[in-house]
Design a protein around this motif. Structure first.
Motif, mmCIF file in Angstrom:
data_model
loop_
_atom_site.group_PDB
_atom_site.id
_atom_site.type_symbol
_atom_site.label_atom_id
_atom_site.label_comp_id
_atom_site.label_asym_id
_atom_site.label_seq_id
_atom_site.Cartn_x
_atom_site.Cartn_y
_atom_site.Cartn_z
ATOM 1 N N GLY A 42 70.951 82.445 125.891
ATOM 2 C CA GLY A 42 70.351 83.702 125.480
ATOM 3 C C GLY A 42 69.400 83.625 124.311
ATOM 4 N N ARG A 43 69.117 82.398 123.827
ATOM 5 C CA ARG A 43 68.180 82.213 122.726
ATOM 6 C C ARG A 43 67.005 81.357 123.183
ATOM 7 N NH1 ARG A 43 70.799 85.564 120.281
ATOM 8 N NH2 ARG A 43 71.456 85.536 118.099
ATOM 9 N N VAL A 44 65.806 81.773 122.779
ATOM 10 C CA VAL A 44 64.639 80.917 122.966
ATOM 11 C C VAL A 44 64.646 79.920 121.823
ATOM 12 C CG1 VAL A 44 62.125 80.795 123.053
ATOM 13 C CG2 VAL A 44 63.315 82.731 124.116
ATOM 14 N N VAL A 45 64.809 78.645 122.138
ATOM 15 C CA VAL A 45 64.962 77.635 121.086
ATOM 16 C C VAL A 45 63.645 76.922 120.765
ATOM 17 C CG1 VAL A 45 67.407 77.284 121.525
ATOM 18 C CG2 VAL A 45 65.724 75.908 122.780
ATOM 19 N N ARG A 46 62.711 76.938 121.696
ATOM 20 C CA ARG A 46 61.401 76.346 121.427
ATOM 21 C C ARG A 46 60.449 76.715 122.559
ATOM 22 N NH1 ARG A 46 64.606 72.286 123.349
ATOM 23 N NH2 ARG A 46 63.802 71.018 125.080
ATOM 24 N N PHE A 47 59.187 76.374 122.331
ATOM 25 C CA PHE A 47 58.155 76.613 123.331
ATOM 26 C C PHE A 47 57.508 75.285 123.702
ATOM 27 C CE2 PHE A 47 58.561 80.567 121.005
ATOM 28 C CZ PHE A 47 58.589 81.506 122.025
ATOM 29 N N ARG A 48 57.230 75.129 124.988
ATOM 30 C CA ARG A 48 56.545 73.932 125.468
ATOM 31 C C ARG A 48 55.074 74.255 125.703
ATOM 32 N NH1 ARG A 48 61.087 73.084 129.585
ATOM 33 N NH2 ARG A 48 62.498 71.571 128.628
ATOM 34 N N PRO A 49 54.177 73.400 125.275
ATOM 35 C CA PRO A 49 52.750 73.647 125.529
ATOM 36 C C PRO A 49 52.427 73.541 127.013
ATOM 37 C CG PRO A 49 53.071 71.461 124.603
ATOM 38 C CD PRO A 49 54.404 72.143 124.530
ATOM 39 N N ARG A 50 51.267 74.045 127.381
ATOM 40 C CA ARG A 50 50.805 73.944 128.766
ATOM 41 C C ARG A 50 50.738 72.488 129.182
ATOM 42 N NH1 ARG A 50 45.860 77.785 127.100
ATOM 43 N NH2 ARG A 50 46.967 79.775 127.076
ATOM 44 N N LEU A 103 59.656 91.037 110.497
ATOM 45 C CA LEU A 103 58.234 90.708 110.427
ATOM 46 C C LEU A 103 57.892 90.115 109.063
ATOM 47 C CD1 LEU A 103 56.623 93.856 112.089
ATOM 48 C CD2 LEU A 103 56.769 91.553 113.073
ATOM 49 N N PRO A 104 57.199 89.007 109.028
ATOM 50 C CA PRO A 104 56.774 88.455 107.744
ATOM 51 C C PRO A 104 55.646 89.295 107.154
ATOM 52 C CG PRO A 104 55.811 87.189 109.530
ATOM 53 C CD PRO A 104 56.735 88.185 110.171
ATOM 54 N N ASP A 105 55.581 89.356 105.859
ATOM 55 C CA ASP A 105 54.541 90.136 105.195
ATOM 56 C C ASP A 105 53.334 89.246 104.915
ATOM 57 O OD1 ASP A 105 53.314 92.301 104.114
ATOM 58 O OD2 ASP A 105 54.287 92.155 102.155
ATOM 59 N N LEU A 106 52.747 88.729 105.985
ATOM 60 C CA LEU A 106 51.596 87.833 105.860
ATOM 61 C C LEU A 106 50.310 88.645 105.773
ATOM 62 C CD1 LEU A 106 52.401 85.071 108.515
ATOM 63 C CD2 LEU A 106 52.589 84.883 106.038
ATOM 64 N N PRO A 107 49.445 88.352 104.816
ATOM 65 C CA PRO A 107 48.174 89.073 104.729
ATOM 66 C C PRO A 107 47.177 88.545 105.749
ATOM 67 C CG PRO A 107 48.289 87.418 103.016
ATOM 68 C CD PRO A 107 49.608 87.372 103.714
ATOM 69 N N GLY A 108 46.173 89.351 106.041
ATOM 70 C CA GLY A 108 45.082 88.902 106.893
ATOM 71 C C GLY A 108 45.446 88.848 108.364
ATOM 72 N N ARG A 160 58.467 80.446 114.805
ATOM 73 C CA ARG A 160 59.255 80.392 113.571
ATOM 74 C C ARG A 160 60.637 80.990 113.769
ATOM 75 N NH1 ARG A 160 60.558 83.761 109.643
ATOM 76 N NH2 ARG A 160 59.219 85.443 110.398
ATOM 77 N N VAL A 161 60.720 82.163 114.412
ATOM 78 C CA VAL A 161 62.033 82.776 114.605
ATOM 79 C C VAL A 161 62.844 82.020 115.652
ATOM 80 C CG1 VAL A 161 61.484 85.078 113.734
ATOM 81 C CG2 VAL A 161 61.019 84.543 116.123
ATOM 82 N N ALA A 162 62.149 81.376 116.600
ATOM 83 C CA ALA A 162 62.865 80.535 117.564
ATOM 84 C C ALA A 162 63.518 79.359 116.854
ATOM 85 C CB ALA A 162 61.906 80.045 118.648
#
Length: 230
Positions: free
Chosen positions: A151-159, A180-185, A196-198
């Protein structure tokens, strides 16, 4: 508490559609006789959402004029609010810019994608700060794929370019505002937030099997015309 707010990302320019989006926001393109956005709003109302926040950008005036003239919010029983970015902020930056308008927990969906499952099933998921809808497809060669474990997404695989099955991002999420991170821009939800959350073990994943299509290229836009005319 039940999630009642649906946030739609409707700010993209749709450059791959050429002249079709030269003066028209991609979600405002006509699909099966009505703006694609209206199909999403109907779906949101059908699944019990009462508030919709539209994160707009390119030619937001076209969208706002349509909302006023069509009275679609009143027709569907939705309270619709629009936040317009002054410059392109990316999918993540657009959310941060609208943070004070976000509910503590909300459903987020791409404004150019149709994924036909019960959004309420995802919105009522309470097991992680962020949960994404996944779609299994037989040939995932053109897509980044998700690795789902318990039930958790642990990582992503590129194409990979390989004609193999995989779980792809369905473009619909349940997100806690506090996550949500408070990232500017300008930054990307898909590239900067989800991995990151994965990695932190905080990204849930649910697999759904409904019709899935985006309208980002001419071929899929044509296919959406037939799909949503049913």
């Amino acid at each position: 508490m039940s999630v009642t707010q649906c946030v739609l990302l409707v700010g993209g320019m749709g450059t791959r559609l050429g002249d079709l989006t030269a003066q028209t926001p991609k979600p405002m393109l006509s699909v099966a006789g009505k703006p694609f956005l209206e199909h999403l709003l109907v779906k949101a109302a059908r699944h019990g959402f009462t508030e919709v926040l539209l994160l707009a950008g390119f030619r937001a005036d076209v969208l706002v004029d349509w909302l006023t003239q069509s009275q679609v919010g009143a027709r569907l029983g939705l309270r619709i609010e629009v936040v317009v970015e002054a410059e392109p902020m990316g999918t993540g930056g657009a959310l941060v810019q609208a943070r004070d308008r976000l509910a503590p927990t909300f459903l987020l969906a791409n404004g150019d994608t149709w994924f036909d499952f019960d959004w309420r099933a995802l919105a009522d998921h309470t097991d992680a700060p962020a949960v994404m809808a996944l779609r299994e497809i037989a040939v995932a060669d053109r897509y980044e794929t998700a690795v789902l474990e318990a039930g958790r997404v642990v990582r992503f695989r590129p194409r990979t370019g390989e004609a193999s099955p995989g779980l792809i991002n369905g473009g619909v999420y349940r997100i806690s505002r506090a996550a949500l991170p408070d990232l500017p821009g300008a930054w990307s939800l898909e590239a900067d937030f989800l991995p990151r959350v994965a990695l932190a073990g905080e990204l849930g994943g649910q697999v759904f099997a409904g019709d899935f299509i985006d309208i980002g290229v001419p071929e899929s836009l044509a296919a959406a015309q037939a799909l949503l005319a049913r």
